[in-house]
Design a protein around this motif. Structure first.
Motif, short mmCIF file in Angstrom:
data_model
loop_
_atom_site.label_atom_id
_atom_site.label_comp_id
_atom_site.label_asym_id
_atom_site.label_seq_id
_atom_site.Cartn_x
_atom_site.Cartn_y
_atom_site.Cartn_z
N GLN A 14 -1.55 5.88 10.28
CA GLN A 14 -1.38 6.96 11.25
C GLN A 14 -1.87 6.54 12.63
OE1 GLN A 14 0.31 9.67 10.77
NE2 GLN A 14 0.58 9.47 8.55
N VAL A 15 -3.00 5.82 12.67
CA VAL A 15 -3.49 5.32 13.95
C VAL A 15 -2.60 4.19 14.46
CG1 VAL A 15 -5.45 4.26 15.15
CG2 VAL A 15 -5.86 6.00 13.40
N ASP A 16 -2.16 3.32 13.55
CA ASP A 16 -1.29 2.20 13.94
C ASP A 16 -0.02 2.68 14.64
OD1 ASP A 16 -3.13 0.63 12.58
OD2 ASP A 16 -1.90 0.42 10.78
N PHE A 17 0.59 3.72 14.11
CA PHE A 17 1.85 4.20 14.66
C PHE A 17 1.67 4.78 16.07
CE2 PHE A 17 3.08 4.69 10.04
CZ PHE A 17 3.96 3.62 10.05
N ALA A 18 0.45 5.16 16.41
CA ALA A 18 0.21 5.78 17.71
C ALA A 18 -0.51 4.85 18.69
CB ALA A 18 -0.60 7.06 17.54
N SER A 19 -0.79 3.60 18.29
CA SER A 19 -1.58 2.69 19.13
C SER A 19 -0.71 1.59 19.72
CB SER A 19 -2.71 2.07 18.30
OG SER A 19 -3.58 3.07 17.82
N PRO A 20 -0.61 1.50 21.04
CA PRO A 20 0.23 0.48 21.67
C PRO A 20 -0.20 -0.94 21.36
CG PRO A 20 -0.33 2.21 23.24
CD PRO A 20 -1.17 2.44 22.02
N ASN A 21 -1.49 -1.18 21.14
CA ASN A 21 -2.00 -2.55 20.95
C ASN A 21 -2.11 -2.94 19.49
OD1 ASN A 21 -4.06 -0.56 20.83
ND2 ASN A 21 -5.66 -2.09 21.17
N PHE A 22 -1.45 -2.21 18.59
CA PHE A 22 -1.48 -2.55 17.18
C PHE A 22 -0.82 -3.90 16.93
CE2 PHE A 22 1.11 -2.54 13.26
CZ PHE A 22 0.10 -2.63 12.32
N LEU A 23 -1.45 -4.72 16.07
CA LEU A 23 -0.92 -6.04 15.72
C LEU A 23 -0.40 -6.09 14.29
CD1 LEU A 23 -0.60 -9.11 16.41
CD2 LEU A 23 -2.92 -9.40 15.46
N ILE A 24 -1.25 -5.80 13.33
CA ILE A 24 -0.87 -5.92 11.93
C ILE A 24 -1.90 -5.16 11.09
CG2 ILE A 24 -2.20 -8.03 11.41
CD1 ILE A 24 0.39 -9.03 9.92
N GLN A 25 -1.47 -4.71 9.89
CA GLN A 25 -2.31 -3.87 9.04
C GLN A 25 -2.62 -4.56 7.71
OE1 GLN A 25 -3.78 -0.68 9.50
NE2 GLN A 25 -4.78 -1.46 7.65
N GLU A 26 -3.89 -4.59 7.37
CA GLU A 26 -4.30 -5.06 6.04
C GLU A 26 -3.98 -3.99 5.01
OE1 GLU A 26 -8.18 -7.08 3.91
OE2 GLU A 26 -8.52 -5.73 5.61
N GLN A 27 -3.59 -4.41 3.80
CA GLN A 27 -3.40 -3.47 2.69
C GLN A 27 -3.75 -4.21 1.40
OE1 GLN A 27 -0.39 -3.66 0.34
NE2 GLN A 27 -0.46 -5.77 1.07
N SER A 28 -4.09 -3.44 0.37
CA SER A 28 -4.71 -4.07 -0.81
C SER A 28 -3.83 -4.10 -2.05
CB SER A 28 -6.02 -3.35 -1.15
OG SER A 28 -5.79 -2.06 -1.68
N ARG A 29 -2.54 -3.87 -1.92
CA ARG A 29 -1.70 -3.96 -3.12
C ARG A 29 -1.74 -5.39 -3.64
NH1 ARG A 29 4.10 -1.19 -2.45
NH2 ARG A 29 4.15 -1.81 -4.64
N GLY A 30 -2.17 -5.53 -4.90
CA GLY A 30 -2.22 -6.84 -5.52
C GLY A 30 -3.44 -7.67 -5.15
N ILE A 31 -4.40 -7.10 -4.42
CA ILE A 31 -5.59 -7.85 -4.04
C ILE A 31 -6.41 -8.17 -5.29
CG2 ILE A 31 -7.15 -5.90 -3.67
CD1 ILE A 31 -8.11 -7.28 -1.11
N HIS A 32 -7.15 -9.26 -5.24
CA HIS A 32 -7.86 -9.75 -6.43
C HIS A 32 -9.05 -8.87 -6.84
CE1 HIS A 32 -9.12 -11.66 -2.68
NE2 HIS A 32 -10.32 -11.82 -3.17
N TYR A 33 -9.46 -7.92 -6.02
CA TYR A 33 -10.55 -7.02 -6.40
C TYR A 33 -10.07 -5.85 -7.26
CZ TYR A 33 -12.75 -9.40 -2.43
OH TYR A 33 -13.24 -10.34 -1.56
N ASN A 34 -8.78 -5.59 -7.29
CA ASN A 34 -8.25 -4.38 -7.92
C ASN A 34 -7.82 -4.62 -9.36
OD1 ASN A 34 -8.64 -3.37 -5.39
ND2 ASN A 34 -6.50 -2.95 -4.95
N ASP A 35 -8.71 -5.07 -10.21
CA ASP A 35 -8.37 -5.34 -11.60
C ASP A 35 -7.90 -4.07 -12.30
OD1 ASP A 35 -9.08 -7.96 -11.29
OD2 ASP A 35 -11.11 -7.72 -12.08
N ASP A 36 -6.70 -4.10 -12.84
CA ASP A 36 -6.12 -3.01 -13.67
C ASP A 36 -5.80 -1.74 -12.90
OD1 ASP A 36 -6.36 -4.65 -15.97
OD2 ASP A 36 -8.45 -4.01 -16.24
N TRP A 37 -6.07 -1.69 -11.61
CA TRP A 37 -5.79 -0.50 -10.82
C TRP A 37 -5.16 -0.93 -9.51
CZ3 TRP A 37 -6.90 4.37 -12.81
CH2 TRP A 37 -7.69 4.39 -13.96
N ASP A 38 -4.37 -0.04 -8.92
CA ASP A 38 -3.74 -0.42 -7.67
C ASP A 38 -3.57 0.80 -6.77
OD1 ASP A 38 -0.95 -1.81 -6.18
OD2 ASP A 38 -2.75 -2.99 -6.54
N VAL A 39 -3.17 0.54 -5.54
CA VAL A 39 -3.05 1.59 -4.52
C VAL A 39 -2.15 2.72 -4.96
CG1 VAL A 39 -2.21 2.04 -2.19
CG2 VAL A 39 -3.54 -0.01 -2.64
#
Length: 381
Positions: free
Chosen positions: A297-322
């Motif tokens: 929501q902030v990214d869509f409204a911020s002119p200086n946005f570059l890129i967004q981190e997200q955790s789908r498939g990240i190695h910390y999320n054993d057996d659970w996901d976003v």
């Protein structure tokens, strides 16, 4: 629209959710958590919530000011994260009440899609090139990896070579697409000065947290002076005041975490503050669906946005996901490396209330790993 009830939910893999309900039955969600200290933050949220029952949920800024200033003692990871979750939920309520996404309340969108990146490998990566290829096939045109395991203060030739070799393997796998390196503050200032120039030919999008936050104000100016590699930091900065020395140091990318820095209210201010310094915004978010939606929501409204981190498939999320806690996961679908603008009211997602309550019965007790050097002394994780 008065606040009638505030509940918290400790849900796997390592998250904490807060649910704010108003007297007219509207529900807003937030994600207040410090990874590895979820129970502590839960207690803080519950303590902060007590005087909020009966308050007008529309007075987001007034509540934010009271939560952050009226208790005399201010700031810090636990306190700012507790405020962050409540703030996110109040913005969610505001958007739902007006039937608009939050970014419409922040001045309207300045883009139609937000570029995102995927994590590859773990803290001790093996075949990272293969993982990079997999992520490209999934539609990502940027990946991020931990650049090393534990590191000594004065690096051996082998340690430096390993860092550069890992980065080189990912650069080859990604071709002309992007990659970023996260060092989790594992570099000493001396090792950072030695290693960053060696990474320049690989053109990483950025190098994240080369030194621990305690050393950042003093040493980041020296690092930006010896290397052209863009430096990103900010996940362990909890307010716009914490970002002042980082921005003055010459960082290229600010990485506030919407679940740590006081929520949407403060991250929006940090984004504008970064813009005045010519600094890009790349919010930190290895967390759950609520935090990701709040960042977007902030990214869509911020002119200086570059890129967004997200955790789908990240190695910390054993057996659970976003997607396990949302009713419609298609809103987070990645196409050509980006997520389309969320158009639903509030955060733009629908949380599965039943799934959250069921998961809370199981809970979690996630802790950050404790690493040690060969001699038994503590190492930065």
């Amino acid at each position: 629209m008065k606040i009638a009830r505030i509940e918290t939910f400790l849900v796997p893999p390592r998250w904490l959710f807060v649910r704010v309900e108003t007297d007219d039955g509207l529900v807003g969600w937030g994600e207040p958590v410090v990874e590895g200290r979820a129970r502590t933050v839960r207690a803080a949220v519950e303590e902060l919530s007590e005087p909020l029952v009966g308050r007008d949920a529309n007075r987001i800024e007034d509540i934010w000011q009271e939560l952050t200033r009226a208790g005399f003692y201010r700031g810090g990871a636990v306190f700012a994260s507790a405020v962050a979750g409540i703030d996110q939920a109040l913005w969610d309520l505001a958007g739902k009440r007006l039937s608009v996404p939050i970014h419409e309340l922040l001045g309207g969108p300045v883009r139609d899609r937000a570029r995102v990146y995927a994590w590859i490998a773990g803290d001790r990566p093996d075949d990272i090139a293969a993982e990079a290829h997999v992520r490209r096939e999934q539609g990502f045109d940027c990946v991020k990896m931990n650049g090393s395991a534990e590191l000594t203060a004065i690096p051996s030739p082998r340690e430096v070579s390993d860092v550069v070799a890992r980065a080189s393997a990912v650069r080859e796998a990604m071709g002309d697409d992007d990659f970023a390196l996260d060092f989790h503050g594992r570099f000493s200032p001396a090792m950072a000065r030695r290693t960053l120039p060696l990474l320049e030919p690989l053109n990483p999008l950025f190098v994240e947290e080369p030194v621990v936050p305690e050393l950042a104000a003093e040493h980041l100016p020296r690092l930006t002076a010896v290397s052209t590699v863009p430096i990103a930091t900010g996940e362990r900065a909890y307010s716009r005041w914490d970002f002042v020395p980082l921005m003055d140091a010459g960082i290229a990318v600010a990485q506030p975490d919407v679940s740590h820095c006081g929520g949407i209210s403060e991250m929006r201010r940090i984004a504008a503050q970064a813009e005045t310094h010519g600094i890009s915004l790349a919010p930190h978010c290895p967390l759950g669906p609520i935090a990701l939606a709040a960042c977007l929501q902030v990214d869509f409204a911020s002119p200086n946005f570059l890129i967004q981190e997200q955790s789908r498939g990240i190695h910390y999320n054993d057996d659970w996901d976003v997607l396990d806690y949302v009713l419609d996961g298609s809103v987070f679908e990645v196409v050509d490396g980006a997520i389309e603008r969320l158009t639903g009211p509030g955060l733009g997602i629908e949380i599965d209330d039943r799934a959250v309550r069921s998961a809370d019965k199981r809970g979690h007790d996630w802790r950050a790993p404790v690493w040690r050097h060969r001699d038994g002394s503590l190492a930065e994780w």
